[in-house]
Design a protein around this motif. Structure first.
Motif, PDB file in Angstrom:
ATOM      1  N   GLU A  76     -55.449 -18.836 -14.454  1.00 39.80           N
ATOM      2  CA  GLU A  76     -54.842 -19.356 -13.355  1.00 39.80           C
ATOM      3  C   GLU A  76     -53.757 -17.997 -12.862  1.00 39.80           C
ATOM      4  OE1 GLU A  76     -55.693 -22.007 -11.788  1.00 39.80           O
ATOM      5  OE2 GLU A  76     -56.692 -22.802 -13.553  1.00 39.80           O
ATOM      6  N   SER A  77     -53.034 -18.418 -11.931  1.00 43.81           N
ATOM      7  CA  SER A  77     -52.087 -17.323 -11.639  1.00 43.81           C
ATOM      8  C   SER A  77     -50.956 -16.906 -12.887  1.00 43.81           C
ATOM      9  CB  SER A  77     -51.048 -17.753 -10.325  1.00 43.81           C
ATOM     10  OG  SER A  77     -50.341 -18.892 -10.780  1.00 43.81           O
ATOM     11  N   GLN A  78     -50.447 -15.839 -12.511  1.00 41.82           N
ATOM     12  CA  GLN A  78     -49.314 -15.274 -13.420  1.00 41.82           C
ATOM     13  C   GLN A  78     -47.983 -15.835 -13.158  1.00 41.82           C
ATOM     14  OE1 GLN A  78     -48.923 -10.995 -13.440  1.00 41.82           O
ATOM     15  NE2 GLN A  78     -50.110 -10.917 -15.235  1.00 41.82           N
ATOM     16  N   HIS A  79     -47.211 -15.941 -14.417  1.00 42.75           N
ATOM     17  CA  HIS A  79     -45.835 -16.717 -14.188  1.00 42.75           C
ATOM     18  C   HIS A  79     -44.972 -15.693 -14.855  1.00 42.75           C
ATOM     19  CE1 HIS A  79     -46.936 -20.812 -12.843  1.00 42.75           C
ATOM     20  NE2 HIS A  79     -47.909 -20.487 -13.012  1.00 42.75           N
ATOM     21  N   THR A  80     -43.784 -15.670 -14.415  1.00 47.38           N
ATOM     22  CA  THR A  80     -42.849 -14.626 -15.187  1.00 47.38           C
ATOM     23  C   THR A  80     -42.053 -15.444 -15.956  1.00 47.38           C
ATOM     24  OG1 THR A  80     -42.672 -13.125 -13.325  1.00 47.38           O
ATOM     25  CG2 THR A  80     -41.064 -12.750 -14.826  1.00 47.38           C
ATOM     26  N   ARG A  81     -41.999 -15.277 -17.263  1.00 41.83           N
ATOM     27  CA  ARG A  81     -40.986 -16.148 -18.145  1.00 41.83           C
ATOM     28  C   ARG A  81     -39.795 -15.450 -18.386  1.00 41.83           C
ATOM     29  NH1 ARG A  81     -42.999 -17.344 -24.005  1.00 41.83           N
ATOM     30  NH2 ARG A  81     -41.523 -18.477 -24.879  1.00 41.83           N
ATOM     31  N   HIS A  82     -38.805 -15.858 -18.415  1.00 47.71           N
ATOM     32  CA  HIS A  82     -37.475 -15.030 -18.435  1.00 47.71           C
ATOM     33  C   HIS A  82     -36.986 -15.527 -20.031  1.00 47.71           C
ATOM     34  CE1 HIS A  82     -36.535 -13.707 -14.344  1.00 47.71           C
ATOM     35  NE2 HIS A  82     -37.446 -14.836 -14.242  1.00 47.71           N
ATOM     36  N   LEU A  83     -36.611 -14.735 -20.729  1.00 53.75           N
ATOM     37  CA  LEU A  83     -35.946 -14.836 -22.159  1.00 53.75           C
ATOM     38  C   LEU A  83     -34.766 -13.976 -22.301  1.00 53.75           C
ATOM     39  CD1 LEU A  83     -39.462 -14.287 -24.119  1.00 53.75           C
ATOM     40  CD2 LEU A  83     -38.553 -16.509 -23.613  1.00 53.75           C
ATOM     41  N   GLN A  84     -34.222 -14.488 -23.197  1.00 55.19           N
ATOM     42  CA  GLN A  84     -33.176 -13.813 -23.833  1.00 55.19           C
ATOM     43  C   GLN A  84     -33.154 -13.180 -25.127  1.00 55.19           C
ATOM     44  OE1 GLN A  84     -29.072 -14.467 -23.547  1.00 55.19           O
ATOM     45  NE2 GLN A  84     -28.912 -13.618 -21.535  1.00 55.19           N
ATOM     46  N   THR A  85     -32.928 -11.824 -25.532  1.00 55.25           N
ATOM     47  CA  THR A  85     -33.088 -11.482 -26.550  1.00 55.25           C
ATOM     48  C   THR A  85     -31.562 -11.745 -27.521  1.00 55.25           C
ATOM     49  OG1 THR A  85     -31.934  -9.262 -26.381  1.00 55.25           O
ATOM     50  CG2 THR A  85     -34.274  -9.575 -25.893  1.00 55.25           C
ATOM     51  N   GLN A  86     -31.791 -11.658 -28.668  1.00 51.65           N
ATOM     52  CA  GLN A  86     -30.589 -11.992 -29.400  1.00 51.65           C
ATOM     53  C   GLN A  86     -29.403 -10.869 -29.217  1.00 51.65           C
ATOM     54  OE1 GLN A  86     -31.430 -11.763 -33.773  1.00 51.65           O
ATOM     55  NE2 GLN A  86     -33.137 -13.371 -33.759  1.00 51.65           N
ATOM     56  N   GLY A  87     -29.637  -9.552 -28.617  1.00 53.38           N
ATOM     57  CA  GLY A  87     -28.575  -8.905 -27.996  1.00 53.38           C
ATOM     58  C   GLY A  87     -28.134  -9.214 -27.186  1.00 53.38           C
ATOM     59  N   GLY A  88     -28.673 -10.322 -26.341  1.00 56.46           N
ATOM     60  CA  GLY A  88     -28.232 -11.159 -25.097  1.00 56.46           C
ATOM     61  C   GLY A  88     -28.793 -10.244 -23.726  1.00 56.46           C
ATOM     62  N   GLN A  89     -29.847  -9.520 -23.971  1.00 51.81           N
ATOM     63  CA  GLN A  89     -30.604  -8.762 -22.964  1.00 51.81           C
ATOM     64  C   GLN A  89     -31.399  -9.849 -22.417  1.00 51.81           C
ATOM     65  OE1 GLN A  89     -30.004  -5.296 -22.122  1.00 51.81           O
ATOM     66  NE2 GLN A  89     -28.215  -5.685 -23.318  1.00 51.81           N
ATOM     67  N   ASP A  90     -31.573  -9.583 -20.945  1.00 49.94           N
ATOM     68  CA  ASP A  90     -32.521 -10.505 -20.167  1.00 49.94           C
ATOM     69  C   ASP A  90     -33.993 -10.017 -20.232  1.00 49.94           C
ATOM     70  OD1 ASP A  90     -31.024 -12.598 -19.126  1.00 49.94           O
ATOM     71  OD2 ASP A  90     -30.191 -11.182 -17.704  1.00 49.94           O
ATOM     72  N   LEU A  91     -35.015 -10.375 -20.502  1.00 52.48           N
ATOM     73  CA  LEU A  91     -36.120  -9.991 -20.874  1.00 52.48           C
ATOM     74  C   LEU A  91     -37.161 -10.822 -19.653  1.00 52.48           C
ATOM     75  CD1 LEU A  91     -37.065  -9.085 -24.094  1.00 52.48           C
ATOM     76  CD2 LEU A  91     -38.876  -9.864 -22.844  1.00 52.48           C
ATOM     77  N   ARG A  92     -37.945 -10.143 -19.183  1.00 53.49           N
ATOM     78  CA  ARG A  92     -38.959 -10.897 -18.323  1.00 53.49           C
ATOM     79  C   ARG A  92     -40.371 -10.590 -18.862  1.00 53.49           C
ATOM     80  NH1 ARG A  92     -38.043  -9.078 -12.437  1.00 53.49           N
ATOM     81  NH2 ARG A  92     -38.018 -11.389 -11.861  1.00 53.49           N
ATOM     82  N   LEU A  93     -41.179 -11.719 -19.019  1.00 54.51           N
ATOM     83  CA  LEU A  93     -42.451 -11.390 -19.540  1.00 54.51           C
ATOM     84  C   LEU A  93     -43.350 -12.192 -18.420  1.00 54.51           C
ATOM     85  CD1 LEU A  93     -42.556 -12.581 -23.285  1.00 54.51           C
ATOM     86  CD2 LEU A  93     -42.340 -10.066 -22.224  1.00 54.51           C
ATOM     87  N   ALA A  94     -44.290 -11.240 -17.804  1.00 53.85           N
ATOM     88  CA  ALA A  94     -45.284 -11.757 -16.929  1.00 53.85           C
ATOM     89  C   ALA A  94     -46.345 -12.064 -17.684  1.00 53.85           C
ATOM     90  CB  ALA A  94     -45.475 -10.542 -15.890  1.00 53.85           C
ATOM     91  N   ARG A  95     -46.804 -13.475 -17.464  1.00 49.34           N
ATOM     92  CA  ARG A  95     -48.016 -13.792 -18.178  1.00 49.34           C
ATOM     93  C   ARG A  95     -48.666 -14.665 -17.563  1.00 49.34           C
ATOM     94  NH1 ARG A  95     -46.938 -16.275 -23.877  1.00 49.34           N
ATOM     95  NH2 ARG A  95     -45.915 -17.846 -23.089  1.00 49.34           N
ATOM     96  N   ARG A  96     -50.010 -14.883 -17.896  1.00 48.66           N
ATOM     97  CA  ARG A  96     -51.220 -15.369 -17.277  1.00 48.66           C
ATOM     98  C   ARG A  96     -51.222 -16.706 -17.701  1.00 48.66           C
ATOM     99  NH1 ARG A  96     -53.536 -14.315 -12.815  1.00 48.66           N
ATOM    100  NH2 ARG A  96     -53.690 -12.009 -13.366  1.00 48.66           N
TER     101      ARG A  96
END
Ligand SMILES: [Zn+2]
Length: 120
Positions: free
Chosen positions: A85-105
């Motif tokens: 299906e389409s790609q979705h971007t997932r927003h996560l936070q690392t332990q160091g408080g950094q924003d992380l974006r993972l584009a996943r299928r």
């Protein structure tokens, strides 16, 4: 897996951390140990987040865009190959408080209708 792109980007980032820290130290000659540690942690957290993102996206499950249907990840419920299906971007936070974006299928199961991001 080709590690060259990682090597290059990570080296650049690591260098930024090191030169950035050296410059910061010159600009903060009276910094306390704690201040130095905080400044270093902040920079390392950025490097860490970037490495984490690159490594997470490099997994086989994340990269099934080009894969033929018989190599798609399987449904954890019933073992059927997932439909792409389409790609979705997932927003996560690392332990160091950094924003992380993972584009996943995203995938759906033709048999039981389950919809999921294949596990990594
Ligand atoms: Zn299923």
């Amino acid at each position: 897996m080709d590690t060259k792109p990682f090597d290059r980007r990570w080296h650049e980032l690591a260098e930024e951390v090191m030169t950035g820290m050296a410059e910061w130290r010159v600009q903060h000659p009276h910094a306390t140990f704690r201040q130095i540690e905080a400044a270093l942690d902040e920079r390392l957290a950025r490097l860490r987040a970037r490495m984490l993102q690159d490594l997470a996206l490099a997994s086989t499950a994340a990269d099934w865009d080009q894969a033929p249907a018989h190599e798609h990840p399987v449904c954890p419920q019933c073992g059927q190959r997932l439909h792409r299906e389409s790609q979705h971007t997932r927003h996560l936070q690392t332990q160091g408080g950094q924003d992380l974006r993972l584009a996943r299928r995203y995938g759906t199961c033709p048999a039981c209708g389950a919809g999921l991001f294949p596990p990594r």
